[in-house]
Design an enzyme around this catalytic site. Structure first.
Site, PDB file in Angstrom:
ATOM      1  N   ASP A  20     -27.213 -10.374  24.094  1.00  0.00           N
ATOM      2  CA  ASP A  20     -28.185  -9.545  23.405  1.00  0.00           C
ATOM      3  C   ASP A  20     -27.426  -8.717  22.365  1.00  0.00           C
ATOM      4  OD1 ASP A  20     -30.663  -8.050  22.970  1.00  0.00           O
ATOM      5  OD2 ASP A  20     -29.681  -6.448  24.089  1.00  0.00           O
ATOM      6  N   ASP A  22     -28.884  -5.278  20.437  1.00  0.00           N
ATOM      7  CA  ASP A  22     -29.118  -3.835  20.517  1.00  0.00           C
ATOM      8  C   ASP A  22     -28.904  -3.318  21.932  1.00  0.00           C
ATOM      9  OD1 ASP A  22     -29.927  -3.261  17.776  1.00  0.00           O
ATOM     10  OD2 ASP A  22     -31.655  -4.516  18.209  1.00  0.00           O
ATOM     11  N   LYS A 147     -38.850 -11.559  24.692  1.00  0.00           N
ATOM     12  CA  LYS A 147     -38.398 -11.155  26.024  1.00  0.00           C
ATOM     13  C   LYS A 147     -39.459 -10.197  26.580  1.00  0.00           C
ATOM     14  CE  LYS A 147     -33.585 -11.135  24.386  1.00  0.00           C
ATOM     15  NZ  LYS A 147     -32.415 -10.271  24.077  1.00  0.00           N
TER      16      LYS A 147
END
Length: 225
Positions: A20, A22, A147
């Protein structure tokens, strides 16, 4: 699906790593909170409650949760404006602790970026944090579902040609951790948000992860408190 644990195993082995962005390798919390606080206030919502939903999701999905009666067409349109605003604002965007060293360590190993940001935002934030952009990346444009749907991680594994069970995900958010586990992958939770969402293992930041490549092509991840 792997069972979550409360204590991190000392070592995990993988054939590929899915990252991922952030909160995991890039700390963009300052920008995210600025933009989404203003958005929440402009819609008469409690900013603190809104921020509980934001992390890990595409913007339109966040809007759909916070404004369930509103049309998805409007959510998508407003998300485009939000993405443009977030892309233009890189004040306070920095690497997560240990990210530069971690990215250097995995440079020659199978890995992919799997982010809810679009390609332009991902490039802006990775550049602002002075981190190299992975060659393989799955961004918002690449998937049909945000997600916690596992689509992005499954697509990242497929593009790397690695079985999902042989992948380790690095994630910080509840939505992202759920997506990785739903994809049948092990998940290393990064940072203060992650521990509450049942990742396979948890570390405070990337300074706690040591990467080694073995002779048989396995990636060995040693996790320290």
């Amino acid at each position: 699906m792997p069972a979550s644990t409360t204590t991190a195993p000392a070592v995990l082995s993988a054939r590929a790593l899915l990252l991922d962005m952030d909160g995991t390798i890039v700390n963009s919390d300052a920008v995210v909170e600025r933009c989404w606080r203003e958005w929440a206030l402009s819609h008469g919502l409690d900013p603190e409650e809104a921020l509980k939903v934001v992390h890990g999701r595409q913007g339109y999905a966040t809007m759909a949760i916070l404004l369930p009666e509103r049309s998805m067409e409007l959510n998508h349109a407003e998300n485009k404006l939000m993405l443009a605003r977030e892309t233009a604002d890189t004040d306070g965007v920095v690497p997560v602790g240990g990210a530069a060293e971690f990215m250097a360590a995995i440079a020659g190993l199978p890995h992919a970026l799997v982010t809810s940001a679009d390609a332009t935002l991902a490039t802006a934030r990775m550049t602002a944090a002075a981190l190299p952009m992975p060659r393989v990346r799955v961004t918002a444009e690449s998937v049909g579902a945000s997600k916690p749907d596992p689509e992005g991680f499954l697509k990242g594994a497929a593009e790397l040609g690695v079985d999902p069970a042989d992948c380790v995900v690095f994630e910080d958010s509840g939505a992202g951790i759920a997506a990785g586990l739903a994809a049948g992958m092990r998940v290393i939770g990064i940072g203060p948000r992650a521990a509450a969402y049942g990742p396979t293992a948890h570390v405070p930041d990337l300074t706690s992860v040591r990467v080694e490549a073995t002779e048989d092509g396995t990636i060995r991840l040693t996790l320290t408190p």
